[in-house]
Design a protein around this motif. Structure first.
Motif, PDB file in Angstrom:
ATOM      1  N   TRP A 189       0.807  -1.220   0.000  1.00 55.42           N
ATOM      2  CA  TRP A 189       0.000   0.000   0.000  1.00 55.42           C
ATOM      3  C   TRP A 189       0.846   1.279   0.000  1.00 55.42           C
ATOM      4  CZ3 TRP A 189       0.805  -3.341   3.973  1.00 55.42           C
ATOM      5  CH2 TRP A 189       1.433  -2.849   5.109  1.00 55.42           C
ATOM      6  N   GLU A 190       2.104   1.172   0.469  1.00 54.40           N
ATOM      7  CA  GLU A 190       2.940   2.368   0.542  1.00 54.40           C
ATOM      8  C   GLU A 190       3.291   2.906  -0.843  1.00 54.40           C
ATOM      9  OE1 GLU A 190       6.307   1.475   2.928  1.00 54.40           O
ATOM     10  OE2 GLU A 190       5.182   1.416   4.816  1.00 54.40           O
ATOM     11  N   SER A 191       3.278   2.037  -1.836  1.00 57.30           N
ATOM     12  CA  SER A 191       3.630   2.459  -3.193  1.00 57.30           C
ATOM     13  C   SER A 191       2.495   3.220  -3.872  1.00 57.30           C
ATOM     14  CB  SER A 191       3.991   1.239  -4.049  1.00 57.30           C
ATOM     15  OG  SER A 191       5.042   0.502  -3.452  1.00 57.30           O
ATOM     16  N   TRP A 192       1.269   3.059  -3.354  1.00 58.08           N
ATOM     17  CA  TRP A 192       0.115   3.617  -4.059  1.00 58.08           C
ATOM     18  C   TRP A 192      -0.685   4.611  -3.226  1.00 58.08           C
ATOM     19  CZ3 TRP A 192       0.392   2.462  -9.002  1.00 58.08           C
ATOM     20  CH2 TRP A 192       1.020   1.280  -9.383  1.00 58.08           C
ATOM     21  N   ILE A 193      -0.319   4.801  -1.969  1.00 55.11           N
ATOM     22  CA  ILE A 193      -1.099   5.671  -1.092  1.00 55.11           C
ATOM     23  C   ILE A 193      -1.149   7.103  -1.617  1.00 55.11           C
ATOM     24  CG2 ILE A 193       0.899   6.114   0.394  1.00 55.11           C
ATOM     25  CD1 ILE A 193      -2.782   5.949   1.485  1.00 55.11           C
ATOM     26  N   ASN A 194      -0.062   7.549  -2.238  1.00 53.94           N
ATOM     27  CA  ASN A 194      -0.011   8.938  -2.716  1.00 53.94           C
ATOM     28  C   ASN A 194      -0.958   9.194  -3.887  1.00 53.94           C
ATOM     29  OD1 ASN A 194       1.931   9.621  -0.811  1.00 53.94           O
ATOM     30  ND2 ASN A 194       3.623   8.985  -2.143  1.00 53.94           N
ATOM     31  N   SER A 195      -1.315   8.122  -4.595  1.00 55.23           N
ATOM     32  CA  SER A 195      -2.199   8.290  -5.753  1.00 55.23           C
ATOM     33  C   SER A 195      -3.674   8.290  -5.356  1.00 55.23           C
ATOM     34  CB  SER A 195      -1.951   7.171  -6.770  1.00 55.23           C
ATOM     35  OG  SER A 195      -2.281   5.907  -6.203  1.00 55.23           O
ATOM     36  N   SER A 196      -3.959   8.126  -4.062  1.00 54.86           N
ATOM     37  CA  SER A 196      -5.346   8.079  -3.599  1.00 54.86           C
ATOM     38  C   SER A 196      -5.684   9.350  -2.834  1.00 54.86           C
ATOM     39  CB  SER A 196      -5.566   6.861  -2.694  1.00 54.86           C
ATOM     40  OG  SER A 196      -4.892   7.043  -1.459  1.00 54.86           O
TER      41      SER A 196
END
Length: 640
Positions: A189-196
């Motif tokens: 989830w750390e790789s995609w949290i910024n895109s949410s």
């Protein structure tokens, strides 16, 4: 062997065909990592008489043996998780689920296979949702359909969006269970949290407790494998040899794959030796279909214990071990595994942590709860009613004992007895109004609907009919213009009361025959359980109703209203008669006034509180008690 690991379609196909054309005869193809190039080669194997064994191709499309007859794999396919999910659902008695799938062929195929696996297993897929980029609409629909157990198929990027939507819709915690793919990278989830659009703490809160499902990279069994090593010894040696190189979760399946090929060739050689046809595996060529069939059968029959568990094929598909992990406090913890060979699910003791005291329910459990009359309230009002009946009995005793006294005799003791009888019937109706489904059966309650209506109606008419009949006699005597001697006996008054009761009976009988009162149940909006359990309480309330309730009540109220107006008229007309023993007009007027006001107030408040049985019963009972008591006291206390 031809070792094949190419992912580029053009280069992969060129390498394969060059090997076939220019290289030596290959006995088998080992490899095939990427689905696209692997599927192209696997479909053409029949023409080359070659068996292919893959250790990393998990896509479900290879399951269709008509197209991939010569294809085997040591790694379980993506579809292999579905029997494991079925077993988990049965373990926790979840019989109602929903699916949420990303619009990608890989995930759609798994979902379609899951539908087939669940079919006939008494598990309902109550909602099937899919999405391309924004899952929030689908998540909202799942919630709207009361889906509690969600089976998801999506990648890491979409998983972040899904759990953000789940947080917004409050689809997490003790009432929900998410079951998703377990092959995501560590801390995915750390790789995609910024895109949410989701805060990290909110995302982690929604993710807490999800269960991931994936194949087990290495067996947890401590027995020695076909190589003489335990899975743990193999892993230690593997890690030592790879050094700082990147680890692949398929390494155990590649290792077991080599052993599958070795055992296949050994089995084929043993078979050839037993036939005494002096054939060898070196005699194999791409047109030797008999030898190719021997290789195919030998691989199908392969069975041994490897580092990834028991290696068994069923129609070319590996019957492997599926692991369950749960997201607990920002890390994934193994909580169980499923052995496909033995169809056995093992949950590690106390490892699964549900957010509530028990596993989530698969739907909102609705518990209907009857809104009933409080027993203490019923007891108190019954006690007051009994006191009223004792008082009425005392007045009856007084009236009978002193019936020959001039004062009592002039006031028509028979009519006085009817007034008391009407009051006692009205009192008795209170006991029946307080009996609901908590005291009596549904059939008895329906009977009581009619009985209490009759008793109260007859009681009212008896009491006030007798009062008004007495007043009519006074009016007939003292308003006699011709001043002739006029004798009106009690029998005539009884006839008047009887006539009033006859009208009552006609109305009640027609009511009962044409449109009888029935027990109806009114259901209210669901409420949370006061005890905090994962159930919803739906309050229900019993009523006595019929199709044309308003019309029948209108008829009864109109008749009773006319009766009271007639009584008021008689009381007004005889107000100046100065013989107290004969004329009760003043007290009748006071009684009619009090009863009228109380009935109007009581009826209005009773209608407004129909959803509160305790309040409604209390008001109805107090109105009846007040009206009956005030009437009896106004008539008999002055005589006493």
């Amino acid at each position: 062997l031809f070792f094949f690991f190419q992912c580029d379609n053009a280069k992969g196909l060129k390498a394969f065909y060059d090997a076939i054309k220019y290289g030596p005869n290959h006995l088998m193809v080992f490899g095939g990592v990427c689905a696209t190039v692997t599927s192209i080669i696997a479909e053409s194997l029949k023409g080359w008489n070659l068996v292919q064994l893959s250790f990393a191709a998990t896509t479900p499309e290879f399951f269709f043996k008509k197209n991939f007859f010569y294809f085997f794999r040591t790694v379980p396919s993506d579809n292999a998780v579905n029997p494991a999910i079925l077993k988990l659902l049965k373990h926790y008695h979840w019989k109602r689920v929903g699916t949420l799938t990303q619009d990608v062929q890989r995930f759609s195929e798994v979902r379609n296979d899951l539908t087939g696996v669940l079919y006939g297993e008494d598990i309902e897929i109550s909602d099937t949702e899919s999405f391309s980029n924004d899952p929030c609409t689908s998540v909202k629909k799942l919630k709207g359909n009361d889906v509690r157990i969600i089976l998801g198929q999506f990648d890491e990027e979409m998983a972040v969006k899904v759990f953000c939507c789940a947080y917004d819709e409050e689809m997490y915690g003790s009432k929900y269970q998410w079951i998703i793919p377990g092959w995501y990278e560590n801390l995915w989830w750390e790789s995609w949290i910024n895109s949410s659009q989701c805060l990290s703490k909110n995302l982690l809160a929604a993710m807490e407790g999800y269960i991931g499902v994936d194949f087990e990279p290495l067996s947890s069994n401590t027995n020695k494998t076909i190589s003489g090593r335990t899975p743990q010894q193999y892993e230690k040696e593997y890690n030592a040899k790879r050094g700082d190189g990147q680890s692949s979760k398929f390494h155990g399946y590649a290792y077991d794959g080599i052993w599958v090929i070795a055992r296949t060739l050994q089995r084929a050689m043993n078979y050839l030796n037993s036939t005494k046809k002096h054939q060898k595996i070196e005699d194999f060529n791409y047109t030797n279909h008999k030898l190719g069939k021997i290789f195919l059968d030998a691989m199908n029959e392969t069975r041994f214990f490897g580092v990834t568990g028991e290696v068994v094929f069923r129609n070319g598909e590996r019957m492997g071990t599926i692991k369950f992990t749960q997201f607990q406090e920002q890390k994934e913890v193994k909580v169980g595994e499923y052995n496909a060979v033995h169809d056995q699910l093992v949950i590690i003791n106390n490892s699964i942590r549900f957010q509530g005291l028990e596993p989530p329910k698969d739907k909102t459990i609705i518990q209907e709860e009857l809104r009933k009359i409080s027993l203490p309230l019923y007891s108190i009002l019954s006690a007051l009613t009994i006191l009223g009946m004792i008082m009425a009995s005392a007045f009856l005793f007084f009236n009978i004992k002193n019936r020959n006294q001039k004062l009592i005799k002039m006031s028509s003791p028979y009519m006085n007895n009817l007034i008391i009888l009407g009051g006692m019937l009205s009192y008795a109706s209170i006991f029946l109004f307080g009996l609901d489904g908590s005291f009596v059966s549904e059939k008895t309650f329906e009977t009581l609907c009619t009985v209490r209506t009759w008793i109260l109606t007859v009681g009212y008419t008896t009491a006030f009919g007798a009062m008004f009949a007495k007043t009519w006699r006074v009016h007939a005597i003292f308003k006699n213009v011709k001043m002739k001697k006029k004798i009106i006996k009690d029998q005539k008054l009884l006839g008047i009361v009887g006539g009033m009761l006859l009208i009552d009976l006609c109305i009640l009988i027609c009511w009962q025959v044409v449109d009888p009162l029935r027990r109806t149940v009114e259901k209210y909006n669901m409420e949370p359980d006061p005890a905090g359990r994962d159930i919803s309480i739906r309050p229900i309330l019993e009523h006595c109703e019929n199709t044309h309730m308003t019309i029948w009540l209108g008829i009864v109220y109109a008749y009773k209203g006319l009766l009271m107006l007639f009584g008021c008229f008689l009381a007004w007309e005889t107000r100046n008669v100065s013989i107290p023993a004969l004329n009760d007009s003043k007290y009748i007027g006071m009684s009619v006034y009090n009863v009228g006001i109380m009935c109007i107030i009581g009826a209005a408040v009773s209608f407004l509180t129909r959803d509160q049985p305790n309040v409604q019963f209390c008001i109805v009972a107090l109105v009846i008690i007040f009206c009956s008591t005030i009437t009896l006291c106004l008539v008999f206390v002055p005589k006493v």
